[in-house]
Design a protein around this motif. Structure first.
Motif, PDB file in Angstrom:
ATOM      1  N   THR A   1     -14.986  14.549 -35.397  1.00  0.00           N
ATOM      2  CA  THR A   1     -13.789  14.569 -35.730  1.00  0.00           C
ATOM      3  C   THR A   1     -13.671  15.709 -37.190  1.00  0.00           C
ATOM      4  O   THR A   1     -12.007  15.893 -37.017  1.00  0.00           O
ATOM      5  CB  THR A   1     -12.976  13.525 -35.542  1.00  0.00           C
TER       6      THR A   1
ATOM      7  N   ASN B   1     -14.479  19.035 -36.370  1.00  0.00           N
ATOM      8  CA  ASN B   1     -14.180  19.595 -35.179  1.00  0.00           C
ATOM      9  C   ASN B   1     -14.720  20.385 -34.115  1.00  0.00           C
ATOM     10  O   ASN B   1     -15.024  20.957 -33.683  1.00  0.00           O
ATOM     11  CB  ASN B   1     -12.775  20.710 -35.385  1.00  0.00           C
TER      12      ASN B   1
ATOM     13  N   SER C   1     -13.874  28.399 -28.547  1.00  0.00           N
ATOM     14  CA  SER C   1     -14.816  27.971 -28.727  1.00  0.00           C
ATOM     15  C   SER C   1     -15.686  28.170 -28.969  1.00  0.00           C
ATOM     16  O   SER C   1     -16.136  28.979 -28.207  1.00  0.00           O
ATOM     17  CB  SER C   1     -14.392  26.139 -28.127  1.00  0.00           C
TER      18      SER C   1
END
Length: 568
Positions: A248, A251, A284
């Motif tokens: 987290t 990311n 991404s």
């Protein structure tokens, strides 16, 4: 089931008084004296109390004040009040009930004890204290004395100095400290949380394995898998089948078939269709290899992908033997390991290659630099045997080619706009006019070359310290000269989607994970055999209460419901 033939025996009493009535027959009250308590024995169990009432015909005793029942040298039960039937061998205790055995102590407000089955049962909340495992509380519980097993049901909580376990049902074995978990469950430690719906935990050795939606959260990482193992002492976790590790802080997401997480070393190892995803707002980045390693603290993570590594994003793709990513600096290194012999027929396939839009760049090593704040490409550098290739937009087999010792590229909005070829530079370029008509083919050598690119087309080529070369018409350009030495167009290897990252992988079959068996509700404590015993304990006098049945819940067989009056 035949009732017990041995009667309650009176071992000691201070004072006694017997009354006889038509309903209960002989009823004797016993009181202790200054020396010791009232003492009874039945089939190897000793009962002590300050006051007792014995119903002789039913072989039933009510014990009051400082009651203590002792079975052998292992089981002791104390309470404020206890009932015991010599016919059914069922005991019921109430008020500050404490059941002790060598490994644990059970406390509750009400407790049923079946001597024939060697089981104890409560349904009014209870607490078990075990020195090496902690304290366990639940609304319902049962203790199996022969196997030394506790079965806790409903709002089960195990509190240990290192963690707290909450579950729906817990089977706990006293000798080994083994705990079997059923239903939605959590194990919460100081810096980690575990969730599962089936699991096993060794409370003495501090390790366990978990299935059914299992996950572990620690150090801002969430680890999921079909089956998981956790060792609290080693700060180690592993997972098998359908792994997903979410970071987290950075990311990122890592997936695969098997994973290991070492907390103390801040490291993650994952293999089997390993896939790392750097989650970005706009686009991404996906990285796949046989094996992935993520190491370092959260503020400086390093990702290593080795053996057949590939990367993909919408405007960028690449392959290399191994890839090294420094998430803090934004440096991605694509490496060809030196252990491979150049004569190896697969050596070229292992050499790093990078595609940006229609441009292919290759060399012995490639460094790609990104701006960690904007998440955009900044620059790249190709070391040794640098090669830049783009397919000519019109001709079928024409390629624009530039090679040299090193290549430096600059990006703007993730598009390559400037390329410098340094040392021993060579170029083949298909020169066209504004209408796309071929003017000629330029083949030249120079000390270095600068290429300007716009809209994915070459706008300008500057030859610095030109050695030789010229622009030739296509008709005069020999076919065997249209490729520079070392040319290798690898467009068919380019991943064009996330799925393409896996197209060269061998098919695999995940190992079957059996895990713990499904939850099987336990047999009723007050089963048919118990109710048969209670039924046979009925007194001959119909007016007399069957005292052996009065604390059995919902006992319709032993105590038939009375008919309601009509009200007429």
């Amino acid at each position: 089931m035949s009732q017990s033939k041995e009667k309650l025996k009176i071992i000691y009493t201070g004072r006694a008084k017997t009354l006889v009535n038509e309903v209960d027959g002989s009823v004797t009250t016993f009181l202790r004296d200054n020396q010791q308590q009232v003492h009874f024995v039945h089939n190897g169990i000793n009962l002590y109390c300050d006051k007792a009432i014995l119903y002789k015909e039913q072989d039933f005793i009510e014990a009051f004040s400082n009651v203590r029942m002792v079975q052998g040298d292992t089981i002791t039960m104390t309470a404020n009040y206890t009932e015991y039937s010599g016919k059914t061998e069922l005991a019921f205790a109430r008020g500050n009930v404490i059941l002790k055995e060598p490994e644990s102590t059970l406390t509750t407000n009400k407790l049923h004890f079946d001597r024939k089955k060697q089981q104890a049962y409560y349904d009014t909340k209870g607490k078990v204290v075990r020195d090496s495992s902690g304290t366990i509380t639940s609304n319902i519980g049962r203790y199996y004395m022969q196997t030394k097993k506790y079965q806790f049901i409903d709002s089960v909580v195990l509190v240990n100095p290192e963690y707290t376990l909450k579950t729906k049902r817990l089977d706990f074995f006293n000798d080994s400290g083994h705990a079997y978990i059923f239903g939605p469950s959590t194990i919460t430690g100081e810096d980690n949380d575990i969730y599962c719906e089936r699991g096993f935990y060794d409370t003495q050795e501090d390790f366990g394995h978990f299935q059914r939606n299992a996950k572990i959260n620690y150090d801002n990482r969430e680890v999921k898998g079909d089956s998981m193992y956790f060792d609290r002492t080693l700060n180690f976790a592993s997972a098998t089948n359908n792994i997903k590790v979410t970071d987290t802080i950075n990311n990122s997401i890592v997936k695969g078939d098997y994973a290991e997480v070492w907390k103390a070393k801040d490291s993650l190892f994952i293999t089997g269709r390993a896939l790392a995803i750097s989650v970005q707002e706009q686009d991404s980045i996906y990285m796949h290899s046989d094996t992935l390693m993520v190491t370092g603290p959260e503020e400086h993570r390093i990702t290593r992908a080795f053996y057949n590594a590939k990367i993909y994003k919408s405007d960028l793709a690449g392959k290399a033997d191994s890839i090294h990513v420094d998430h803090k600096s934004g440096l991605t290194q694509m490496i060809n390991l030196a252990r491979y012999d150049s004569k190896d027929p697969f050596a070229i396939k292992r050499k790093p290659v990078l595609w940006n839009l229609d441009n292919q760049m290759s060399g012995d090593t490639i460094h790609l630099i990104s701006d960690v704040k904007t998440e955009k490409l900044d620059s790249l550098k190709v070391f040794y045997n640098a090669f830049l290739v783009s397919k000519d937009t019109i001709s079928e087999d024409g390629y624009n080619q530039t090679k040299g010792k090193e290549l430096i590229g600059l990006f703007r909005d993730n598009e390559l706009y400037n390329v410098d070829i340094i040392k021993n530079a060579e170029v083949i370029y298909y020169s066209r006019n504004d209408l796309g008509e071929l003017i000629g083919i330029n083949k030249s050598k120079s000390g270095s070359i600068t290429i300007k690119i716009a809209n994915n087309d070459i706008e300008e080529i500057r030859l610095i310290n030109k050695i030789d070369g010229d622009l030739s018409p296509e008709s005069l350009f020999p076919n065997n000269a249209n490729k520079l030495r070392g040319f290798d167009w690898r467009g068919e290897e380019r991943p064009n989607s996330v799925e393409d990252l896996f197209k060269d992988d061998k098919s695999r079959k995940l190992p079957a994970i059996k895990g713990l068996d499904d939850y099987i509700p336990p047999e009723d404590f007050f089963d048919e055999a118990v109710l048969e015993r209670v039924e046979t304990a009925k007194p001959k006098n119909a007016k007399s209460e069957n005292r052996a049945a009065r604390n059995i819940p919902n006992n319709e067989k032993a105590e038939p419901k009375k008919e309601k009056k009509s009200g007429k």
